[in-house]
Design a protein around this motif. Structure first.
Motif, PDB file in Angstrom:
ATOM      1  N   TYR A  82      79.135  82.875 -28.204  1.00 60.43           N
ATOM      2  CA  TYR A  82      78.799  83.507 -29.036  1.00 60.43           C
ATOM      3  C   TYR A  82      79.185  85.031 -29.138  1.00 60.43           C
ATOM      4  O   TYR A  82      79.137  85.269 -30.390  1.00 60.43           O
ATOM      5  CB  TYR A  82      77.166  83.514 -29.091  1.00 60.43           C
ATOM      6  CG  TYR A  82      76.606  82.151 -28.565  1.00 60.43           C
ATOM      7  CD1 TYR A  82      76.598  81.162 -29.641  1.00 60.43           C
ATOM      8  CD2 TYR A  82      76.025  82.138 -27.469  1.00 60.43           C
ATOM      9  CE1 TYR A  82      76.312  79.826 -29.197  1.00 60.43           C
ATOM     10  CE2 TYR A  82      75.396  80.646 -27.018  1.00 60.43           C
ATOM     11  CZ  TYR A  82      75.863  79.610 -27.879  1.00 60.43           C
ATOM     12  OH  TYR A  82      75.313  78.361 -27.610  1.00 60.43           O
ATOM     13  N   GLN A  87      78.709  87.142 -32.752  1.00 61.98           N
ATOM     14  CA  GLN A  87      77.232  86.838 -32.582  1.00 61.98           C
ATOM     15  C   GLN A  87      76.752  87.560 -31.236  1.00 61.98           C
ATOM     16  O   GLN A  87      76.117  86.867 -30.516  1.00 61.98           O
ATOM     17  CB  GLN A  87      76.684  85.588 -32.761  1.00 61.98           C
ATOM     18  CG  GLN A  87      77.176  84.504 -33.768  1.00 61.98           C
ATOM     19  CD  GLN A  87      76.850  83.112 -33.720  1.00 61.98           C
ATOM     20  OE1 GLN A  87      75.462  82.764 -33.755  1.00 61.98           O
ATOM     21  NE2 GLN A  87      77.854  82.217 -33.576  1.00 61.98           N
ATOM     22  N   SER A 368      75.380  79.106 -36.976  1.00 62.95           N
ATOM     23  CA  SER A 368      74.851  79.931 -35.735  1.00 62.95           C
ATOM     24  C   SER A 368      73.710  79.091 -34.874  1.00 62.95           C
ATOM     25  O   SER A 368      73.191  78.333 -35.486  1.00 62.95           O
ATOM     26  CB  SER A 368      74.206  81.138 -36.375  1.00 62.95           C
ATOM     27  OG  SER A 368      73.352  81.893 -35.454  1.00 62.95           O
TER      28      SER A 368
END
Length: 518
Positions: A82, A87, A368
């Protein structure tokens, strides 16, 4: 060290407790919180709410960890993937939750696992440099989450000789070396869910499997006891929908895009003596890998895919031959041994409950993994998305939302400091005079499991040749872990059932364990 008998009794799940607690609800007992779904997040929500002092009922149409929570890679990720996709919040959250599990709540179930990324001719020098930078960034994530270096060692470069020493099955031709990194590996994801559910029960939660939610409202649910067909209404001040990929079928306007993750099961002998897991780069992909995961029980898992799933959601997903072929092809790009279709002794697939935020046709691999908590107009709180590593934070956010929506009086979340059943310090666990394998699976309860075999030697033997699970473990699962039938024992409390022939061979032992505890 043995658990006090009173503590064991408080956490034990079994058929008698289920009947008693279901009867209490049928007689009109109200609860503060009703949780639907007993995967990691649902069991985590039950524990979170109960540990705040709320009264809780948690139901599942099938068994503990029946859905996605038993089909993972058995990894507790630090969020490196991530971080690579920008993210940052998801990456940091993952690293924090990994540290919570490894150092506070479940050190008996999660251990540090080394991984080798082999620098084969298919990995360019630019890709290798990017991977090195990623592993260094992952180590910074570890530090920012305050996870000790003793828990997760530093990444480093390996020579070609060191790389093949850890993974002898790798092809030597063109191998430039490797990169060593560390992450958290679960002994078993379904065992984690069982420990969470039992810890919730120890805090007073009613944990009820084989109870299907037929219809939800903001003040409870109509449910059906799947063992008898009888229906009853559970009255609750708030309802949390943690049904994973099935959440949209219980609450309107929840739109999911399930993604299928497939793993193969191989015999360890087919891949030589693996001292580490492997990240094998997927040709043509910058930041995706196939994982080779030694399990310590004579099996190795190889995964995983990330493919969108359309249509209705099955109870147990099928594994397409295309997924098997893809994983074997990636293995073949790096290994010196030939692993063919005949070497695949089992396969499993799980469906990730990804939230569809835009309805677009993009890849599910690009959606996501951040979780979402949604409250319907009538007050039902639904939690979706996320991943196994962050189950505790997902549960916390869901309970926070439910408490806020109904104005329930309770304290803040405590679960970051609540050890799960069996947890103890590594030092204390090292002193236990029982087989290490039992300690890795049962922690501080390992002596009690071992004692069953000492009392009855027939229970000390493996239930099938070539697999370490003993009859004592099956009996323990019936008496204390809520196993109600053979599938609970073979497919979730143990993983014997991943291999069809092994499952068939162990069926009589499972039936005997149920009869002993009737």
């Amino acid at each position: 060290m043995n658990r006090p008998s009173s503590a064991l009794s408080a956490s034990s799940l079994n058929a008698a407790r289920r009947r008693r607690e279901l009867a209490e609800l049928a007689d009109g007992t109200d609860v503060d919180v009703l949780v639907v779904g007993l995967g990691a997040t649902g069991a985590g929500a039950a524990l979170d709410a109960a540990s705040r002092g709320l009264t809780v009922a948690a139901v599942d149409a099938h068994d503990l960890a029946f859905g996605t929570s038993r089909w993972s890679s058995k990894l507790i990720h630090g969020g490196l993937r991530y971080l690579a996709t920008g993210q940052l919040d998801v990456a940091h959250e993952s690293a924090v939750e990994r540290g919570v599990l490894m150092e506070r709540t479940a050190p008996h179930l999660v251990r540090a696992q080394p991984f080798v990324l082999p620098l084969t001719p298919l990995v360019s020098r630019g890709q290798a440099a990017l991977a090195r930078a990623g592993f260094r960034a992952g180590d910074l994530l570890r530090a920012s989450a305050r996870t000790s270096r003793a828990t997760l060692p530093a990444p480093r470069a390996l020579s070609a000789v060191e790389t093949r020493h850890l993974a002898p099955a790798l092809r030597a031709t063109g191998l430039r070396g490797g990169l060593l990194s560390w992450d958290g590996q679960l002994t078993d994801d379904a065992r984690l869910v069982t420990a969470i559910a039992r810890t919730a029960a120890a805090h007073g939660a009613r944990v009820l499997t084989r109870v299907r939610a037929v219809a939800l409202t903001g003040t409870g649910a109509l449910v059906r006891d799947e063992t008898t067909g009888e229906e009853l209404r559970i009255r609750a001040r708030t309802v949390i929908n943690a049904a994973g990929v099935w959440a949209g079928g219980l609450v309107d306007d929840i739109r999911l895009r399930p993604s299928r993750g497939t793993h193969l099961v191989l015999r360890s002998d087919d891949l030589g003596s693996l001292s580490a897991g492997m990240h094998i780069p997927i040709p043509g992909e910058t930041n995706r890998f196939v994982l080779v995961l030694p399990q310590g029980d004579g099996r190795v898992y190889v995964g995983l895919t990330d493919e969108p799933v359309d249509g209705s959601v099955p109870d147990v997903p099928d594994v397409p031959e295309t997924d098997i072929g893809f994983l074997l092809d990636v293995l073949g790009s790096a290994l010196d041994v030939t692993v063919g279709r005949a070497d695949v002794i089992g396969a499993f697939a799980g469906l990730r409950p990804l939230l569809d935020t835009d309805g677009g046709p993009g890849r599910t691999a690009d959606i996501s993994r951040k979780h979402a908590v949604l409250t319907s107009p009538d007050g039902i709180v639904t939690v979706v998305g996320g991943k196994l590593t962050t189950y505790r934070r997902m549960a916390q956010d869901a309970v926070d939302a439910a408490v806020l929506a109904r104005g329930l009086a309770c304290g803040p979340c405590r679960t970051a400091g609540v050890p799960l059943v069996g947890a103890d310090s590594p030092h204390a666990l090292a002193l236990l005079d029982v087989p290490r394998r039992l300690v890795r699976r049962y922690g501080a309860e390992a002596p009690a499991v071992h004692a069953l075999g000492l009392k009855d030697p027939s229970l000390a033997r493996p239930v099938i040749p070539g697999h370490p699970v003993t009859g004592a473990e099956l009996v323990w699962a019936v008496r204390h872990e809520g196993a109600l039938d053979e599938s609970d024992l073979l497919d979730r409390r143990t993983r014997i059932g991943l291999v069809t022939d092994d499952r068939r061979a162990a069926h009589d032992a499972a039936r005997d364990a149920l009869a002993r505890s009737a």
